[in-house]
Design a protein around this motif. Structure first.
Motif, short mmCIF file in Angstrom:
data_model
loop_
_atom_site.label_atom_id
_atom_site.label_comp_id
_atom_site.label_asym_id
_atom_site.label_seq_id
_atom_site.Cartn_x
_atom_site.Cartn_y
_atom_site.Cartn_z
N LEU A 1 141.00 41.03 113.60
CA LEU A 1 139.80 40.54 113.20
C LEU A 1 138.79 40.34 114.16
O LEU A 1 138.69 39.46 114.93
N THR A 2 138.22 41.71 114.31
CA THR A 2 137.51 41.49 115.67
C THR A 2 135.59 41.12 115.12
O THR A 2 135.55 41.42 114.06
N HIS A 3 135.02 41.05 116.09
CA HIS A 3 133.79 40.60 115.99
C HIS A 3 132.88 41.79 115.39
O HIS A 3 132.11 41.70 114.42
N GLN A 4 133.31 42.96 115.89
CA GLN A 4 132.49 44.23 115.56
C GLN A 4 133.02 44.37 113.91
O GLN A 4 131.89 44.57 113.07
N ARG A 5 134.29 44.27 113.49
CA ARG A 5 134.61 44.54 111.95
C ARG A 5 133.67 43.38 111.27
O ARG A 5 133.25 43.74 110.24
N LEU A 6 133.89 42.40 111.54
CA LEU A 6 133.23 41.19 110.72
C LEU A 6 131.71 41.37 110.69
O LEU A 6 131.31 41.31 109.46
N GLU A 7 131.09 41.56 111.68
CA GLU A 7 129.58 41.95 111.58
C GLU A 7 129.37 43.35 110.60
O GLU A 7 128.36 43.25 109.96
N ILE A 8 130.10 44.37 110.84
CA ILE A 8 129.85 45.57 109.99
C ILE A 8 130.18 45.01 108.57
O ILE A 8 129.08 45.50 107.88
N TYR A 9 130.99 44.41 108.22
CA TYR A 9 131.29 44.07 106.90
C TYR A 9 130.38 43.17 106.33
O TYR A 9 129.92 43.24 105.22
N GLU B 1 127.28 42.86 107.35
CA GLU B 1 126.10 43.55 106.98
C GLU B 1 125.86 44.47 105.81
O GLU B 1 124.77 44.41 105.11
N LEU B 2 126.92 45.06 105.39
CA LEU B 2 127.23 45.58 104.24
C LEU B 2 126.97 44.86 103.17
O LEU B 2 126.48 45.25 102.12
N LEU B 3 127.81 43.65 103.10
CA LEU B 3 127.81 42.75 102.15
C LEU B 3 126.28 42.35 101.77
O LEU B 3 126.11 41.95 100.55
N LEU B 4 125.39 42.37 102.86
CA LEU B 4 124.14 41.93 102.65
C LEU B 4 123.06 42.90 102.15
O LEU B 4 122.30 42.69 101.72
N ALA B 5 123.68 44.03 102.52
CA ALA B 5 122.85 45.28 102.14
C ALA B 5 122.70 45.45 100.63
O ALA B 5 123.76 45.42 99.83
N GLU C 1 124.96 55.90 109.72
CA GLU C 1 123.94 55.58 110.88
C GLU C 1 122.73 54.63 110.59
O GLU C 1 122.51 53.53 111.31
N THR C 2 122.63 54.08 109.30
CA THR C 2 121.76 53.25 109.02
C THR C 2 122.47 51.65 109.30
O THR C 2 121.91 50.73 109.82
N LEU C 3 123.55 51.77 109.14
CA LEU C 3 124.30 50.46 109.12
C LEU C 3 124.54 50.20 110.50
O LEU C 3 124.44 49.14 111.19
N TYR C 4 124.78 51.21 111.18
CA TYR C 4 124.90 51.15 112.63
C TYR C 4 123.61 50.75 113.35
O TYR C 4 123.79 49.71 114.04
N GLN C 5 122.64 50.98 112.91
CA GLN C 5 121.27 50.61 113.36
C GLN C 5 121.02 49.20 113.23
O GLN C 5 120.67 48.33 114.04
#
Lengths: 153, 153
Positions: free
Chosen positions: B27-35, B37-41, B48-52
């Motif tokens: 459970l890394t910081h990166q994985r949490l933030e990516i997930y 962000e997707l939940l919010l989207a 690319e958009t998610l990355y930005q």
DNA sequence: GTATCTGCAAACGCTTTGCCGCCCA
DNA sequence: TGGGCGGCAAAGCGTTTGCAGATAC
């Protein structure tokens, strides 16, 4: 059955000629063979597959030409492009209303018809959204062959 | 509404934790933030958009990590990949049964529901074919915005 | 501690494009 | 004859992979 299919193909090839003349496109040997090959194909071939088949008749043909011809045929609404979940595009000649089952594993495409669906009024959301070509329904899943392979594991 | 959404998100994030523990994933910081962000989207973002977006919170994150994390989340059935007719993949968190309208021009994706369809018995051909996730219905067309733009020409 | 993950960079596969000689119309 | 077309090669794009150091557990 065979005979009527041949008639259908030569009819479509004449249609191709007519469209080329109409749009000022040139009717080249390569374009004709690519289109003929796609009319004969029943398996929604990829660009690469189509290229290999046409190569048997025109050994000097290039992959680029197949790409360009397919783009041209698509633009002229003579063929359909089907996108699989992998990057590869697959193609089929434009024929009657039908839908597609795409296997997520092997990427094989199976046609199916669904009268009840075709005649069902779409939810108002869809009509408001824009213009929908009903024939573009795509259902993804996993075909029985691939399911069997998975079970073996 | 806002509050219940937040609850939903934190609930899903806990679920993520649980799944990671269960599957031995870290459970890394990166994985949490990516997930997160997707939940919010709400807009089915591309990689690319998610990355930005994630970059705003973790400026040193790399695009590769976003790709790898999305593949991991997809594998864990926590998100869905949607393939547009262009090569770009788009993503959404896994939520209730719904379908997708994809615009062939602008590639925007609109969710819609279709109860009548969901409850309609599929033709026997489909059941024989294999396993179909009913929620994977994709309808392509051209959205009204793009239609309007075309008319102007 | 160690197995997994990250970031970097390079490779990858499909597709598109620029160029120049060739060919259909 | 001329403008589109074909073949060649190279570039383009989103995505994947190999590696070495960093990190979660």
């Amino acid at each position: 059955v065979k005979k009527s299919q041949n008639q259908d193909i030569s009819q479509k090839l004449s249609g191709f000629e007519a469209i080329c003349r109409e749009k000022g496109l040139k009717l080249t040997h390569q374009r004709l063979e690519i289109y003929r090959e796609l009319l004969l194909a029943k398996d929604h071939p990829t660009v690469e597959t189509l290229y290999q088949r046409v190569k048997k008749r025109i050994p000097t043909i290039s992959l680029d030409t197949v790409y360009r011809t397919l783009a041209m045929l698509e633009e002229a609404d003579m063929i359909n492009r089907i996108q699989t979940s992998e990057g590869h595009a697959r193609f089929e000649p434009d024929y009657g209303v039908h839908h597609h089952l795409i296997c997520r594993k092997c990427q094989n495409i199976t046609d199916f018809t669904w009268k009840a669906f075709d005649t069902m009024p779409p939810p108002p959301e869809i009509e408001q959204w824009g213009e929908v070509g009903v024939k573009n329904i795509v259902i993804e899943g996993i075909c029985s062959d691939c399911l069997r392979k998975e079970e073996k594991k």
